[in-house]
Design an enzyme around this catalytic site. Sequence first.
Site, short mmCIF file in Angstrom:
data_model
loop_
_atom_site.label_atom_id
_atom_site.label_comp_id
_atom_site.label_asym_id
_atom_site.label_seq_id
_atom_site.Cartn_x
_atom_site.Cartn_y
_atom_site.Cartn_z
N HIS A 1 1.73 -0.27 -4.04
CA HIS A 1 2.51 -1.41 -4.52
C HIS A 1 2.97 -1.17 -5.95
O HIS A 1 2.45 -0.32 -6.66
CB HIS A 1 1.72 -2.73 -4.45
N GLU B 1 -2.64 2.39 -11.21
CA GLU B 1 -3.81 1.96 -10.46
C GLU B 1 -4.01 2.93 -9.31
O GLU B 1 -3.04 3.31 -8.65
CB GLU B 1 -3.61 0.55 -9.92
N HIS C 1 2.32 -2.37 -13.46
CA HIS C 1 1.72 -1.10 -13.05
C HIS C 1 2.22 -0.67 -11.68
O HIS C 1 2.85 -1.45 -10.97
CB HIS C 1 0.18 -1.17 -13.06
#
Length: 134
Positions: A7, A130, A79
Amino acid sequence: MIGRLNHVAIAVPDLEAASAQYANTLGAKVNPPQDEPDHGVTVVFIELPNTKIELLYPLGEDSPIQGFLDKNPSGGIHHMCFEVEDILAARDKLKSEGARVLGTGEPKIGAHGKPVLFLHPKDFNGCLIELEQI
């Protein structure tokens, strides 16, 4: 080492308005908000055919997202999340190459119920990364 893009996270100053924009204007499938107290955020996942968008909104006074929104009042990309098969092996390899893992360096459970780690943006061209174990 990294797998697919899981994502892209966008910090938003108004979660309801942002969710409505993706649902109504773009016709995307928007999931209901979920609080993630361990990370200080409320998240909404928008499902796309090939990935997801994660809308981030501050949860609580100590939310790291509030600091981001203070600097970027209109919101913005926060992010990118990549999948990895073994988060501890990925962490160790990245650390051996000089990348900095944020926090204690130990994975936390993320919004998908899987272990996650964050990597310092200064080590990745200004982008917070991440990693999520699949």
